[in-house]
Design an enzyme around this catalytic site. Sequence first.
Site, short mmCIF file in Angstrom:
data_model
loop_
_atom_site.label_atom_id
_atom_site.label_comp_id
_atom_site.label_asym_id
_atom_site.label_seq_id
_atom_site.Cartn_x
_atom_site.Cartn_y
_atom_site.Cartn_z
N TYR A 199 50.74 28.05 38.93
CA TYR A 199 49.04 27.34 39.63
C TYR A 199 49.43 25.95 38.66
O TYR A 199 49.70 25.99 38.04
CB TYR A 199 48.26 28.40 38.79
N PRO A 239 53.91 37.91 43.31
CA PRO A 239 53.98 37.28 42.33
C PRO A 239 51.95 38.35 41.74
O PRO A 239 51.07 37.81 42.71
CB PRO A 239 53.67 35.85 42.05
N GLY A 242 49.26 43.20 53.15
CA GLY A 242 48.70 44.41 54.08
C GLY A 242 50.38 44.72 55.02
O GLY A 242 49.69 45.73 55.10
N LYS A 267 53.42 29.03 49.52
CA LYS A 267 52.64 30.37 49.50
C LYS A 267 51.43 29.98 49.45
O LYS A 267 50.60 29.52 49.22
CB LYS A 267 52.66 31.22 48.46
N ALA A 309 49.00 38.26 38.53
CA ALA A 309 48.45 37.68 37.36
C ALA A 309 48.01 39.45 36.89
O ALA A 309 48.22 40.60 36.88
CB ALA A 309 46.94 37.34 36.93
N GLN A 368 56.15 31.58 40.04
CA GLN A 368 55.38 31.58 40.45
C GLN A 368 53.75 30.01 40.21
O GLN A 368 53.85 30.66 38.90
CB GLN A 368 54.37 32.61 41.16
N SER A 380 54.14 36.08 38.00
CA SER A 380 53.00 34.89 38.21
C SER A 380 52.82 33.83 36.71
O SER A 380 53.62 33.51 35.79
CB SER A 380 51.46 35.14 38.10
N ARG A 398 41.78 38.00 49.06
CA ARG A 398 40.72 38.38 47.49
C ARG A 398 40.17 36.73 47.75
O ARG A 398 39.78 36.01 46.67
CB ARG A 398 42.01 37.74 46.89
N TYR A 413 39.69 45.37 40.20
CA TYR A 413 39.92 43.98 39.95
C TYR A 413 41.62 43.30 41.39
O TYR A 413 41.80 42.89 41.86
CB TYR A 413 40.63 43.30 39.07
N ARG A 453 50.02 44.66 46.02
CA ARG A 453 49.58 45.69 45.66
C ARG A 453 49.80 46.88 45.64
O ARG A 453 49.77 47.82 44.84
CB ARG A 453 48.32 46.17 46.24
N HIS A 512 46.52 35.52 50.33
CA HIS A 512 46.33 35.63 48.66
C HIS A 512 45.67 37.29 48.72
O HIS A 512 44.70 38.16 48.57
CB HIS A 512 45.22 34.98 48.54
N ARG A 567 52.14 48.22 54.13
CA ARG A 567 52.27 49.32 53.65
C ARG A 567 53.09 50.38 54.25
O ARG A 567 53.59 51.24 53.03
CB ARG A 567 50.58 50.03 53.71
N THR A 585 51.83 28.16 44.78
CA THR A 585 50.38 28.88 45.35
C THR A 585 49.02 27.69 45.85
O THR A 585 48.58 27.04 45.01
CB THR A 585 49.46 30.04 44.86
C1 FNR Z 1 47.16 38.35 43.44
N1 FNR Z 1 48.01 37.53 43.76
C2 FNR Z 1 48.65 36.24 43.26
N2 FNR Z 1 49.45 35.51 43.97
C3 FNR Z 1 49.84 34.44 43.28
O1 FNR Z 1 50.28 33.18 43.52
N3 FNR Z 1 49.74 34.37 41.47
C4 FNR Z 1 49.02 35.50 41.11
O2 FNR Z 1 48.76 35.49 39.99
C5 FNR Z 1 48.55 36.47 42.02
N4 FNR Z 1 47.60 37.02 41.19
C6 FNR Z 1 47.10 38.50 41.70
C7 FNR Z 1 46.80 39.75 41.43
C8 FNR Z 1 46.31 41.06 41.59
C9 FNR Z 1 46.35 42.07 41.36
C10 FNR Z 1 46.26 41.11 42.89
C11 FNR Z 1 46.29 41.71 43.85
C12 FNR Z 1 46.83 40.01 44.04
C13 FNR Z 1 48.09 37.26 44.92
C14 FNR Z 1 49.78 38.10 45.58
O3 FNR Z 1 50.97 37.17 45.10
C15 FNR Z 1 49.93 38.89 47.17
O4 FNR Z 1 49.66 37.26 47.83
C16 FNR Z 1 49.15 38.81 47.90
O5 FNR Z 1 48.75 40.73 46.57
C17 FNR Z 1 49.32 40.41 48.87
O6 FNR Z 1 49.01 41.14 49.48
P1 FNR Z 1 49.22 42.39 49.50
O7 FNR Z 1 49.86 42.95 51.09
O8 FNR Z 1 49.45 42.66 47.45
O9 FNR Z 1 47.59 43.41 49.75
C1 LAC Z 2 44.19 36.92 41.57
C2 LAC Z 2 45.01 35.37 41.32
C3 LAC Z 2 45.46 35.07 39.93
O1 LAC Z 2 43.89 36.81 42.61
O2 LAC Z 2 45.67 34.93 42.02
O3 LAC Z 2 43.83 36.97 41.24
#
Ligand code: FNR
Ligand code: LAC
Length: 383
Positions: A135, A83, A310, A253, A85, A133, A112, A280, A30, A332, A277, A312, A161
């Site tokens: 939703y 943020p 992205g 965002k 989740a 953040q 989140s 995703r 996930y 991440r 995102h 890292r 977002t």
């Molecule tokens: C997210 N992201 C995300 N964004 C947001 O606005 N609300 C959320 O609840 C979540 N939840 C979420 C869960 C998980 C497991 C991940 C990996 C990402 C997106 C996050 O904020 C962000 O935009 C991306 O993760 C950016 O990419 P990298 O650099 O983390 O790979």
């Molecule tokens: C996700 C959400 C919840 O990317 O933002 O899983």
Amino acid sequence: MFAGPLDKCLNIEDLRLAAKRRAHKMVFDYIDGGADDEVTLRGNSSAFDRYRLLYKTLVGVDDVDPSVTLLGQKLQVPFFCSPAAGNRLFHTEGERAVAKAAAERGTIYSLSTLSSISIEEIAKLTNGPKWFQLYVWKDRVLVKEMLDRAREAGYKAMILTVDFAITGNRERDPRNGFTIPPKYGPRQAIEAMKAPFWTLDFLFGAGIRYANLSEKTAAVSLNQFVAEQLHAGFNWKDAEWLLGEWSGPSIIKGIVREDDALHAASTGFNAAMVSNHGGRQLDHSAAPIEALEPIVQAAGDRLEVILDGGVRRGTDVLKALALGAKAVSFARPYLYGLAAGGERGVNRALEIMEDAVRRDMALMGVRNVDEIDRSFLLDPNTQ
Ligand code: FNR
Ligand code: LAC
């Protein structure tokens, strides 16, 4: 400071592998996974490779200052925590660990809407700067309620977002039978035996739920939850209404287009996170580093532009700053740290990134972030 395997993690990829070893497969996937063929997920990081650095010499870099100011808030480092989740899925300490580590490093924590620790509990935990953040729920009363709670609890800005009207097609999740909260069938039970520490936490910890909702929700896929609860019809007109309800600093965002940036500026947003995102949502979306410069050129005088996705390495941060970002953010990297070792893991992730930024600034010949500009980059089109 870091005993055990965490101090053996030299970079974010090492933390990723440590997370993979500790966490249940459905949970690791996930965090780690993206939409469809994961072209954008990979591209978000690999696109940084196209930009090469023209470093300066004999500048005198014995004292490097990586701090930045974002929406009036001084950050000790040019990055903050995006943020994410349900952090208690990854480690029992959940969002608490991330909020504490962010405060310790002098950076922003963004919580989140779908967090597994509540708005109020996180607010009380640290004095560090926090953003909320949002939703957008179908139920407008709930939207207003959450904004009021965030304001009262002291969150300084709202992130809306906008790349999540529906959930992207992440095929790892249904293959793993992943639900929030997790549900156990025979396959999940077999995988659980391969992740004993995670499983013990899960079995003996408090149940995992969306902590900002008063009711517990059934264990369903994220897709189903989002389709039932969130407002896919939300549009620019509604965004105007929302900014009126919030009336504080606001960040949009999830944009990659100049026209959306201009629209955001005229709607009244103060900042924009150039983001897809984390790959995703829509696969084959442009990488944030590719989309950044046109957005800065179009709206950088009206919006503070942040690159999200992205990042890292320290050089990724510096490339984004050279293309006009005020700061970057990521999820991440710290989520891998969290899944690998709770707060210590998050701290290690942020430490790795800070050390890298400081080292790379010195090697690039810059003493502070204001000195970084486009002249440090060889244009990818000329290579
Ligand atoms: C997210 N992201 C995300 N964004 C947001 O606005 N609300 C959320 O609840 C979540 N939840 C979420 C869960 C998980 C497991 C991940 C990996 C990402 C997106 C996050 O904020 C962000 O935009 C991306 O993760 C950016 O990419 P990298 O650099 O983390 O790979
Ligand atoms: C996700 C959400 C919840 O990317 O933002 O899983």
